[in-house]
Design a protein around this motif. Structure first.
Motif, PDB file in Angstrom:
ATOM      1  N   LEU A 178     -12.304   5.220  17.832  1.00 24.85           N
ATOM      2  CA  LEU A 178     -13.581   4.554  17.535  1.00 24.85           C
ATOM      3  C   LEU A 178     -13.542   3.100  17.982  1.00 24.85           C
ATOM      4  O   LEU A 178     -14.577   2.537  18.369  1.00 24.85           O
ATOM      5  CB  LEU A 178     -13.879   4.656  16.037  1.00 24.85           C
ATOM      6  CG  LEU A 178     -14.225   6.073  15.560  1.00 24.85           C
ATOM      7  CD1 LEU A 178     -14.266   6.143  14.035  1.00 24.85           C
ATOM      8  CD2 LEU A 178     -15.561   6.526  16.141  1.00 24.85           C
ATOM      9  N   ALA A 179     -12.343   2.483  17.954  1.00 21.08           N
ATOM     10  CA  ALA A 179     -12.242   1.080  18.369  1.00 21.08           C
ATOM     11  C   ALA A 179     -12.438   0.952  19.883  1.00 21.08           C
ATOM     12  O   ALA A 179     -13.304   0.190  20.342  1.00 21.08           O
ATOM     13  CB  ALA A 179     -10.896   0.504  17.942  1.00 21.08           C
TER      14      ALA A 179
ATOM     15  N   ILE B 187      -7.576   3.674  28.993  1.00 14.34           N
ATOM     16  CA  ILE B 187      -6.372   4.511  29.123  1.00 14.34           C
ATOM     17  C   ILE B 187      -6.056   5.099  27.760  1.00 14.34           C
ATOM     18  O   ILE B 187      -6.036   4.376  26.764  1.00 14.34           O
ATOM     19  CB  ILE B 187      -5.157   3.675  29.588  1.00 14.34           C
ATOM     20  CG1 ILE B 187      -5.484   2.930  30.887  1.00 14.34           C
ATOM     21  CG2 ILE B 187      -3.927   4.553  29.764  1.00 14.34           C
ATOM     22  CD1 ILE B 187      -4.350   2.026  31.372  1.00 14.34           C
TER      23      ILE B 187
ATOM     24  N   LYS C  19     -13.315  10.099  13.581  1.00 11.43           N
ATOM     25  CA  LYS C  19     -12.107  10.494  12.845  1.00 11.43           C
ATOM     26  C   LYS C  19     -12.370  10.811  11.368  1.00 11.43           C
ATOM     27  O   LYS C  19     -11.752  11.735  10.826  1.00 11.43           O
ATOM     28  CB  LYS C  19     -11.038   9.408  12.975  1.00 11.43           C
ATOM     29  CG  LYS C  19      -9.690   9.876  12.506  1.00 11.43           C
ATOM     30  CD  LYS C  19      -8.656   8.774  12.501  1.00 11.43           C
ATOM     31  CE  LYS C  19      -8.179   8.425  13.891  1.00 11.43           C
ATOM     32  NZ  LYS C  19      -6.905   7.667  13.825  1.00 11.43           N
ATOM     33  N   PRO C  20     -13.270  10.100  10.682  1.00 11.54           N
ATOM     34  CA  PRO C  20     -13.502  10.437   9.269  1.00 11.54           C
ATOM     35  C   PRO C  20     -13.884  11.904   9.034  1.00 11.54           C
ATOM     36  O   PRO C  20     -13.652  12.446   7.960  1.00 11.54           O
ATOM     37  CB  PRO C  20     -14.643   9.493   8.858  1.00 11.54           C
ATOM     38  CG  PRO C  20     -14.415   8.285   9.716  1.00 11.54           C
ATOM     39  CD  PRO C  20     -13.976   8.854  11.054  1.00 11.54           C
TER      40      PRO C  20
ATOM     41  N   ARG D 282       0.133   7.655  28.924  1.00  9.52           N
ATOM     42  CA  ARG D 282       0.713   6.793  27.886  1.00  9.52           C
ATOM     43  C   ARG D 282       1.178   5.480  28.503  1.00  9.52           C
ATOM     44  O   ARG D 282       1.888   5.480  29.515  1.00  9.52           O
ATOM     45  CB  ARG D 282       1.893   7.512  27.218  1.00  9.52           C
ATOM     46  CG  ARG D 282       2.549   6.723  26.102  1.00  9.52           C
ATOM     47  CD  ARG D 282       3.445   7.598  25.259  1.00  9.52           C
ATOM     48  NE  ARG D 282       2.692   8.535  24.462  1.00  9.52           N
ATOM     49  CZ  ARG D 282       2.096   8.238  23.292  1.00  9.52           C
ATOM     50  NH1 ARG D 282       2.163   7.016  22.804  1.00  9.52           N
ATOM     51  NH2 ARG D 282       1.438   9.150  22.627  1.00  9.52           N
ATOM     52  N   VAL D 283       0.773   4.390  27.914  1.00 10.59           N
ATOM     53  CA  VAL D 283       1.259   3.076  28.352  1.00 10.59           C
ATOM     54  C   VAL D 283       2.619   2.861  27.717  1.00 10.59           C
ATOM     55  O   VAL D 283       2.775   2.983  26.497  1.00 10.59           O
ATOM     56  CB  VAL D 283       0.272   1.965  27.933  1.00 10.59           C
ATOM     57  CG1 VAL D 283       0.829   0.590  28.304  1.00 10.59           C
ATOM     58  CG2 VAL D 283      -1.092   2.192  28.584  1.00 10.59           C
TER      59      VAL D 283
ATOM     60  N   LEU E  44      -4.920   0.530  19.788  1.00 10.93           N
ATOM     61  CA  LEU E  44      -3.854   1.543  19.764  1.00 10.93           C
ATOM     62  C   LEU E  44      -3.801   2.368  18.493  1.00 10.93           C
ATOM     63  O   LEU E  44      -3.057   3.347  18.415  1.00 10.93           O
ATOM     64  CB  LEU E  44      -2.490   0.841  19.929  1.00 10.93           C
ATOM     65  CG  LEU E  44      -2.305   0.017  21.201  1.00 10.93           C
ATOM     66  CD1 LEU E  44      -1.088  -0.895  21.066  1.00 10.93           C
ATOM     67  CD2 LEU E  44      -2.126   0.945  22.392  1.00 10.93           C
TER      68      LEU E  44
ATOM     69  N   ALA F 248      -2.984   3.488  14.580  1.00  4.05           N
ATOM     70  CA  ALA F 248      -1.863   3.396  13.634  1.00  4.05           C
ATOM     71  C   ALA F 248      -1.098   4.714  13.646  1.00  4.05           C
ATOM     72  O   ALA F 248      -1.634   5.752  14.030  1.00  4.05           O
ATOM     73  CB  ALA F 248      -2.397   3.121  12.230  1.00  4.05           C
TER      74      ALA F 248
ATOM     75  N   ILE G 108      -6.761   9.407   1.951  1.00  6.36           N
ATOM     76  CA  ILE G 108      -6.751  10.559   2.862  1.00  6.36           C
ATOM     77  C   ILE G 108      -6.220  11.796   2.146  1.00  6.36           C
ATOM     78  O   ILE G 108      -6.755  12.903   2.301  1.00  6.36           O
ATOM     79  CB  ILE G 108      -5.962  10.209   4.144  1.00  6.36           C
ATOM     80  CG1 ILE G 108      -6.750   9.146   4.926  1.00  6.36           C
ATOM     81  CG2 ILE G 108      -5.720  11.431   5.002  1.00  6.36           C
ATOM     82  CD1 ILE G 108      -6.061   8.605   6.141  1.00  6.36           C
TER      83      ILE G 108
ATOM     84  N   GLU H 130      -9.012  13.148  -0.044  1.00  7.40           N
ATOM     85  CA  GLU H 130     -10.084  13.775   0.732  1.00  7.40           C
ATOM     86  C   GLU H 130      -9.659  15.153   1.241  1.00  7.40           C
ATOM     87  O   GLU H 130     -10.422  16.120   1.152  1.00  7.40           O
ATOM     88  CB  GLU H 130     -10.494  12.860   1.889  1.00  7.40           C
ATOM     89  CG  GLU H 130     -11.178  11.599   1.397  1.00  7.40           C
ATOM     90  CD  GLU H 130     -11.719  10.702   2.503  1.00  7.40           C
ATOM     91  OE1 GLU H 130     -12.343   9.689   2.152  1.00  7.40           O
ATOM     92  OE2 GLU H 130     -11.527  10.995   3.704  1.00  7.40           O
TER      93      GLU H 130
ATOM     94  N   ARG I 189       0.168   0.357  14.989  1.00  3.68           N
ATOM     95  CA  ARG I 189       1.053   0.511  16.154  1.00  3.68           C
ATOM     96  C   ARG I 189       1.253  -0.871  16.791  1.00  3.68           C
ATOM     97  O   ARG I 189       0.360  -1.373  17.480  1.00  3.68           O
ATOM     98  CB  ARG I 189       0.432   1.463  17.180  1.00  3.68           C
ATOM     99  CG  ARG I 189       0.412   2.896  16.698  1.00  3.68           C
ATOM    100  CD  ARG I 189       0.029   3.873  17.796  1.00  3.68           C
ATOM    101  NE  ARG I 189       0.119   5.232  17.295  1.00  3.68           N
ATOM    102  CZ  ARG I 189      -0.910   6.083  17.206  1.00  3.68           C
ATOM    103  NH1 ARG I 189      -2.113   5.729  17.622  1.00  3.68           N
ATOM    104  NH2 ARG I 189      -0.734   7.293  16.722  1.00  3.68           N
TER     105      ARG I 189
ATOM    106  N   PRO J 168      -7.923  -0.707   7.972  1.00  2.00           N
ATOM    107  CA  PRO J 168      -8.013   0.502   8.797  1.00  2.00           C
ATOM    108  C   PRO J 168      -9.221   1.377   8.444  1.00  2.00           C
ATOM    109  O   PRO J 168      -9.071   2.513   8.005  1.00  2.00           O
ATOM    110  CB  PRO J 168      -6.688   1.214   8.496  1.00  2.00           C
ATOM    111  CG  PRO J 168      -6.371   0.812   7.092  1.00  2.00           C
ATOM    112  CD  PRO J 168      -6.964  -0.550   6.865  1.00  2.00           C
ATOM    113  N   PHE J 169     -10.392   0.833   8.651  1.00  2.00           N
ATOM    114  CA  PHE J 169     -11.638   1.541   8.336  1.00  2.00           C
ATOM    115  C   PHE J 169     -12.640   1.335   9.466  1.00  2.00           C
ATOM    116  O   PHE J 169     -12.479   0.449  10.305  1.00  2.00           O
ATOM    117  CB  PHE J 169     -12.229   1.025   7.016  1.00  2.00           C
ATOM    118  CG  PHE J 169     -11.333   1.268   5.842  1.00  2.00           C
ATOM    119  CD1 PHE J 169     -11.167   2.544   5.327  1.00  2.00           C
ATOM    120  CD2 PHE J 169     -10.614   0.227   5.275  1.00  2.00           C
ATOM    121  CE1 PHE J 169     -10.322   2.782   4.260  1.00  2.00           C
ATOM    122  CE2 PHE J 169      -9.760   0.454   4.213  1.00  2.00           C
ATOM    123  CZ  PHE J 169      -9.609   1.734   3.699  1.00  2.00           C
ATOM    124  N   VAL J 170     -13.700   2.136   9.413  1.00  2.00           N
ATOM    125  CA  VAL J 170     -14.668   2.123  10.514  1.00  2.00           C
ATOM    126  C   VAL J 170     -15.500   0.839  10.544  1.00  2.00           C
ATOM    127  O   VAL J 170     -15.704   0.241  11.604  1.00  2.00           O
ATOM    128  CB  VAL J 170     -15.587   3.363  10.422  1.00  2.00           C
ATOM    129  CG1 VAL J 170     -16.684   3.301  11.472  1.00  2.00           C
ATOM    130  CG2 VAL J 170     -14.756   4.641  10.586  1.00  2.00           C
ATOM    131  N   GLN J 171     -15.967   0.417   9.378  1.00  2.00           N
ATOM    132  CA  GLN J 171     -16.888  -0.733   9.378  1.00  2.00           C
ATOM    133  C   GLN J 171     -16.269  -1.996   9.988  1.00  2.00           C
ATOM    134  O   GLN J 171     -16.905  -2.647  10.820  1.00  2.00           O
ATOM    135  CB  GLN J 171     -17.357  -0.996   7.952  1.00  2.00           C
ATOM    136  CG  GLN J 171     -18.861  -1.219   7.880  1.00  2.00           C
ATOM    137  CD  GLN J 171     -19.285  -1.656   6.479  1.00  2.00           C
ATOM    138  OE1 GLN J 171     -18.842  -1.072   5.495  1.00  2.00           O
ATOM    139  NE2 GLN J 171     -20.123  -2.660   6.408  1.00  2.00           N
TER     140      GLN J 171
END
Ligand SMILES: Cc1cc2nc3c(=O)[nH]c(=O)nc-3n(C[C@H](O)[C@H](O)[C@H](O)COP(=O)(O)OP(=O)(O)OC[C@H]3O[C@@H](n4cnc5c(N)ncnc54)[C@H](O)[C@@H]3O)c2cc1C
Length: 381
Positions: A11-12, A32, A42-43, A79-80, A106, A108, A153, A156, A241, A284-287
């Motif tokens: 998403l990033a 890449i 991902k949610p 993969r870099v 990258l 997590a 997680i 959920e 990461r 580490p969230f979408v917003q």
């Protein structure tokens, strides 16, 4: 012109490419990714099962479709392995790529479970679409799932699996779920909602090993007790990461350290999403990553914005016991005040009269999240 290179198609990475293209239709973008580059949210991974969605239905677009929409070159399954900031080039397992400006998106890594035993291959962690496909294939025809960790997680997935007819047991070291985010009554309320859905809890314990037991596995806990399951899902947390950045000499802490323009210690390298640490905050969230995408797109287009975050409550996807959490900032003094209402639970974290610093809303009170969020100080002013 050397392109803007984005590493990461989560998403990033895709969020940034989309925001940047709103401002600039011409500058070449290369994205890449080590995975297949599908565009997906991902949610959805932790509620797809009960919604009857198969892993392949979760991808909204293929990498090829995204490449033409974004006018970008997308290198998938690539993969870099190293960044050379002096030479402004990347080493990948498919050759070298030059960059003008580089964005690290990258993500997590799941924290390793560290369990021993002959059945560790039956332990799954789900942090991307490929992981989820593997998990769903392994789950085919199986009933019993043991989950390690009762955080966001873990809860959920527990709800999703139990709601779709699985027997779920959760092993959690804390005394109640989400103990770092919510006070005990709220955590207990969540635990009992999930228990009514069929989830069995093992609080105050950790798993030590996993052994083959018949067709399935036995999870051995720290007190020697055993949980029999068909497979194990590890949800004990994620960590940014940072390895690539660190090896390239960039400043890293819990995440890759960036300033309020998302710039790392190298002026031409930026970081965002789950891998980035902004003003000491790894969120580490979408917003937050959507706010970062807008800010970084402006920076790359030559503007001078500064990232700010409003209060950002998180909706926990546990329909068996609806919950919204906005934990107080780490380390602040104050206390939780919990009120049971006809509709559910309201927990306020305060450090004096009229000074709300965090909240948790349970059951029917979750509908008030916007009103509560408006009373909180900004996460990053
Ligand atoms: C099950 C689950 C449920 C969630 N639910 C919610 C929710 O309800 N609400 C919410 O706000 N957040 C939720 N989150 C968190 C949210 O989904 C993440 O914060 C977000 O998706 C992170 O996006 P990202 O792009 O930073 O990372 P990722 O999506 O992990 O993307 C990282 C990308 O980098 C690539 N990559 C990594 N290393 C390399 C390399 N060396 N070379 C090439 N490519 C590389 C990967 O292949 C991948 O494409 C959830 C997370 C999970 C796991």
């Amino acid at each position: 012109m050397n392109p803007i290179v984005i590493i990461g198609s989560g998403l990033a990475g895709y969020g940034l490419a989309r925001e940047f293209r709103k401002r600039d239709g011409d500058t070449p973008i290369t994205l890449i990714t080590a995975d297949g580059g599908q565009v997906y949210a991902k949610p959805n991974l932790s509620n797809a099962l009960s919604q009857g969605r198969m892993p392949e239905q979760l991808a909204a677009e293929s990498a090829g479709q995204a490449a033409s929409r974004l006018k970008a070159t997308i290198l998938t399954q690539t993969r870099v392995t190293a960044i050379d900031p002096a030479g402004k080039r990347l080493v990948t397992d498919h050759g070298e790529v030059a960059y003008g400006r580089l964005v690290l998106a990258l993500g997590a890594d799941p924290i390793p479970h560290g369990l021993s035993g002959d059945a560790v291959d039956k332990i799954f962690a789900v942090n991307d679409l490929d992981d989820y496909s593997r998990f769903r294939s392994a789950l085919e025809g199986k009933k019993r799932v043991a989950i390690l960790g009762g955080g966001l997680i873990g809860c959920e997935f527990a709800n999703d699996l139990a709601a779709s007819g699985h027997q779920v047991e959760v092993v959690h070291l804390g005394a109640w779920p989400l103990e770092r985010l919510v006070p005990e009554p709220v955590g207990r309320n969540l635990a009992s909602g999930l228990a009514e859905q069929g989830v069995t809890w093992h609080f105050g314990h950790s798993a030590q090993s996993v052994e083959t037991a018949g067709e399935g596995v036995a999870l051995i806990l720290d007190d020697g007790s055993r949980i029999e399951a068909d497979l194990v899902l590890s949800a004990i947390g994620l960590r940014s990461r940072t390895g690539l950045a660190k090896a390239a000499g960039l400043a890293v802490n819990r995440g890759i350290v960036v300033d309020r323009q998302l710039r790392t210690s190298d002026p031409d390298i930026f970081a965002m999403g789950d891998c980035a640490e902004v003003e000491g905050l790894v969120l580490p969230f979408v917003q937050p990553l959507l706010a970062q995408a807008r800010t970084l797109a402006a920076v790359l287009a030559g503007e001078q914005p500064s990232i700010a975050y409003p209060a950002m409550p998180v909706v926990v996807k546990t329909p068996a016991s609806p919950l919204v959490v906005a934990p107080p900032p780490m380390g602040v003094d104050g206390e939780w005040q919990v009120e049971r209402t006809e509709r559910g639970l309201i927990a306020r974290f305060v450090d004096g009269p009229d000074s709300l610093l965090g909240f948790a809303l349970g059951g029917g009170e979750t509908g008030q999240r916007m009103q509560f969020a408006q009373q909180l100080p900004a996460t990053l002013a």
